[in-house]
Enzyme design. Structure first.
Site, mmCIF file in Angstrom:
data_model
loop_
_atom_site.group_PDB
_atom_site.id
_atom_site.type_symbol
_atom_site.label_atom_id
_atom_site.label_comp_id
_atom_site.label_asym_id
_atom_site.label_seq_id
_atom_site.Cartn_x
_atom_site.Cartn_y
_atom_site.Cartn_z
ATOM 1 N N GLY A 1 0.805 -1.256 -0.059
ATOM 2 C CA GLY A 1 0.129 0.077 0.086
ATOM 3 C C GLY A 1 0.854 1.079 -0.038
ATOM 4 O O GLY A 1 2.076 1.278 -0.414
ATOM 5 N N THR B 1 4.447 0.985 1.797
ATOM 6 C CA THR B 1 5.416 0.179 0.873
ATOM 7 C C THR B 1 5.816 0.716 -0.389
ATOM 8 O O THR B 1 7.145 1.126 -0.844
ATOM 9 C CB THR B 1 4.786 -1.184 0.539
ATOM 10 O OG1 THR B 1 4.407 -1.580 1.812
ATOM 11 C CG2 THR B 1 5.717 -2.189 -0.157
ATOM 12 N N ASP C 1 -8.006 -1.313 1.871
ATOM 13 C CA ASP C 1 -8.763 -0.031 2.008
ATOM 14 C C ASP C 1 -8.962 0.765 0.753
ATOM 15 O O ASP C 1 -9.901 1.601 0.708
ATOM 16 C CB ASP C 1 -7.611 1.076 3.018
ATOM 17 C CG ASP C 1 -7.295 0.360 4.227
ATOM 18 O OD1 ASP C 1 -7.817 -0.506 4.611
ATOM 19 O OD2 ASP C 1 -6.318 0.875 4.566
ATOM 20 N N MET D 1 -13.073 -1.747 8.663
ATOM 21 C CA MET D 1 -11.599 -1.236 8.564
ATOM 22 C C MET D 1 -11.766 -0.338 7.415
ATOM 23 O O MET D 1 -12.745 0.113 6.758
ATOM 24 C CB MET D 1 -10.497 -2.138 8.271
ATOM 25 C CG MET D 1 -10.429 -2.912 9.268
ATOM 26 S SD MET D 1 -8.838 -4.067 8.983
ATOM 27 C CE MET D 1 -8.361 -4.402 10.840
ATOM 28 N N ARG E 1 -9.044 2.344 7.321
ATOM 29 C CA ARG E 1 -8.323 3.421 8.177
ATOM 30 C C ARG E 1 -8.878 4.842 7.628
ATOM 31 O O ARG E 1 -10.123 5.014 8.098
ATOM 32 C CB ARG E 1 -6.753 3.508 7.212
ATOM 33 C CG ARG E 1 -5.764 3.862 8.420
ATOM 34 C CD ARG E 1 -4.502 3.844 7.668
ATOM 35 N NE ARG E 1 -3.840 2.632 7.345
ATOM 36 C CZ ARG E 1 -3.115 1.806 8.225
ATOM 37 N NH1 ARG E 1 -2.840 2.439 9.292
ATOM 38 N NH2 ARG E 1 -2.594 0.884 7.822
ATOM 39 N N HIS F 1 -9.742 -7.594 11.701
ATOM 40 C CA HIS F 1 -8.670 -8.296 10.656
ATOM 41 C C HIS F 1 -9.400 -9.318 10.111
ATOM 42 O O HIS F 1 -9.035 -9.990 9.096
ATOM 43 C CB HIS F 1 -7.694 -8.509 11.584
ATOM 44 C CG HIS F 1 -6.648 -7.725 12.061
ATOM 45 N ND1 HIS F 1 -7.073 -7.038 13.152
ATOM 46 C CD2 HIS F 1 -5.652 -6.976 11.292
ATOM 47 C CE1 HIS F 1 -5.961 -5.929 13.381
ATOM 48 N NE2 HIS F 1 -5.384 -5.969 12.331
ATOM 49 N N ARG G 1 -9.330 -9.041 6.409
ATOM 50 C CA ARG G 1 -8.049 -9.309 5.769
ATOM 51 C C ARG G 1 -7.670 -10.670 5.557
ATOM 52 O O ARG G 1 -6.777 -10.893 4.860
ATOM 53 C CB ARG G 1 -7.038 -8.611 6.510
ATOM 54 C CG ARG G 1 -7.099 -7.072 6.332
ATOM 55 C CD ARG G 1 -5.720 -6.454 6.457
ATOM 56 N NE ARG G 1 -4.665 -6.816 7.310
ATOM 57 C CZ ARG G 1 -3.846 -6.281 8.204
ATOM 58 N NH1 ARG G 1 -4.179 -5.067 8.479
ATOM 59 N NH2 ARG G 1 -2.882 -6.941 8.718
HETATM 60 O O1 F6P Z 1 -4.468 -0.689 5.969
HETATM 61 C C1 F6P Z 1 -5.075 -1.843 5.993
HETATM 62 C C2 F6P Z 1 -5.670 -1.790 7.439
HETATM 63 O O2 F6P Z 1 -6.318 -3.223 7.621
HETATM 64 C C3 F6P Z 1 -6.665 -0.710 7.688
HETATM 65 O O3 F6P Z 1 -7.756 -1.067 7.115
HETATM 66 C C4 F6P Z 1 -6.482 -1.108 9.145
HETATM 67 O O4 F6P Z 1 -6.724 0.274 10.001
HETATM 68 C C5 F6P Z 1 -4.845 -1.403 9.689
HETATM 69 O O5 F6P Z 1 -4.480 -1.964 8.297
HETATM 70 C C6 F6P Z 1 -4.825 -2.384 10.790
HETATM 71 O O6 F6P Z 1 -3.410 -2.323 10.783
HETATM 72 P P1 F6P Z 1 -2.879 -3.625 11.604
HETATM 73 O O7 F6P Z 1 -2.744 -4.920 10.892
HETATM 74 O O8 F6P Z 1 -1.528 -3.082 11.954
HETATM 75 O O9 F6P Z 1 -3.622 -3.645 12.815
#
Ligand code: F6P
Length: 365
Positions: A118, A121, A144, A186, A188, A289, A292
């Site tokens: 992202g 990086t 995001d 999520m 951000r 999470h 993800r």
């Molecule tokens: O950027 C991706 C993301 O999942 C965001 O949506 C979220 O705020 C952040 O990363 C969470 O990060 P971490 O994995 O460090 O908790």
């Protein structure tokens, strides 16, 4: 001009579904189409700092297409230009170890680095390119969907599916109990997941970081629904949403991380206020999470594979300092510098916002 013989690839920042599909496509294209050698850098930029590199062959990428995560590992802490070191008994120190990272590139005879990640990086990749002349090619990823230079990042579609499925599940229990269900997603500082999952899941209220909300407007919408016989409501809130004139809800601040703010908790605030102000029982869910994780959707597998293939094409054609991206139905390249200049955010005139308004969604104003 030096011939490209070896390609390095790393995955940096937070993971997202589709990273393995990129790695697979890079290895296949590089090895089969161009006879190149591929080196995988372990744990993002940490692998460059700590000389952790391994050769990737076709057998290494067999069977990884449907797998979430990344076979290379990732890290969102190890910025070679601002590396945090903690000596025994000493305070944390920040150092520029980019020269050390470059030695790993030289030692492994990597001619071009493909950086999959992202904004963080890509920012680091661009610093290597501009300050050290390192040939780099960027591949945009993030759930995001907040990067420019591409219509969409891979990982977003999978997160959207997970969030929409969760809203659908909350819908039936909200209806059964006549409750308000607040679901936090999520994203951000961008509201794309909330906006699109909210529209797809029939959210009555969608709160995004781009449009600060008024809790009174949220409650008025819920009350109107109740008065009209709808005894339940769904509120989809982005983790980065905040009330007009108010603050972000921060779960934890970690000062030495590249992004010191861990968002989380706005859903509880909204649910409690709604219950207090409307008298309607409210509950909240923070998806976190889970958005993800797991297997990428077919859309993300295809997009990630296309990005991987075109990243190697860009490397061979010496489009250094560029990032691949989807434009319409074509894959094009954009200077990384342009792609990261400003984040991609939800706008009031966006067609999806107008559509959501047209179907009665309240944005809290
Ligand atoms: O950027 C991706 C993301 O999942 C965001 O949506 C979220 O705020 C952040 O990363 C969470 O990060 P971490 O994995 O460090 O908790």
């Amino acid at each position: 001009m030096k011939k490209i013989r070896k390609v390095g690839i790393l995955t940096g920042g937070g993971d997202c579904p589709g990273l393995n599909a990129v790695i697979r496509a890079v290895v296949h294209t590089a090895c089969r189409d161009y006879g190149l050698v591929v080196c995988g850098i372990i744990d993002g930029y940490a692998g460059l700092i700590h000389k952790n590199v391994r050769k990737l062959e076709l057998a290494d990428v067999s069977g990884i297409l449907p797998r979430g995560g990344t076979i290379l590992g990732t890290s969102n802490r190890d910025n070679p230009f601002n590396y945090t070191e903690e000596g025994a008994g000493k305070a944390k120190e920040h150092r520029d170890v980019s020269a050390q990272a470059l030695k790993t590139i030289e030692y492994n005879e990597i001619d071009v680095l493909i950086a999959v990640g992202g904004d963080g990086t890509q920012h680091i990749a661009n610093q290597f390119y501009e300050r050290h002349g390192l040939p780099v090619v960027g591949v945009p990823k993030t759930i995001d969907n907040d990067l420019n230079g591409t219509d969409v990042t891979f990982g977003f579609d999978t997160a959207l599916n997970i969030a929409t499925t969760a809203i659908d599940k909350l819908h039936s229990t909200a209806e059964a109990h006549h409750r308000v269900m607040v679901i936090e997603v999520m994203g951000r500082y961008a509201g794309w997941i909330a906006l699109e999952a909210g529209l797809a899941g029939g959210g009555d209220v969608i709160l995004v970081p781009e449009f600060p909300y008024h809790i009174q407007a949220v409650c008025d919408k819920i009350r109107r629904r109740a008065d009209g016989g709808k005894r339940f409501s769904l509120v989809v809130v982005a983790e980065g949403a905040k009330p007009e004139g108010g603050q972000l809800v921060v779960a934890r601040q970690v000062n030495d991380a590249s992004d010191p703010i861990r968002l989380g908790g706005i859903a509880a605030q909204v649910a409690n206020q709604v219950e207090d102000m409307t008298g309607i029982e409210s509950r909240y869910t923070i998806l976190g999470h889970v958005q993800r994780g797991g297997s990428p959707t077919p859309y993300d597998r295809i997009l990630a594979s296309r990005f991987g293939y075109h990243a190697v094409e860009a490397a061979v054609n010496r489009k250094f300092g560029h990032m691949v991206g989807l434009r319409g139905n074509e894959i094009k390249t954009t200077p990384i510098k342009e792609a990261i200049a400003v984040p991609r955010r939800v706008r009031a005139d966006d067609d999806i916002v107008r559509t959501a308004r047209a179907v009665g969604t309240c944005f809290g104003a």
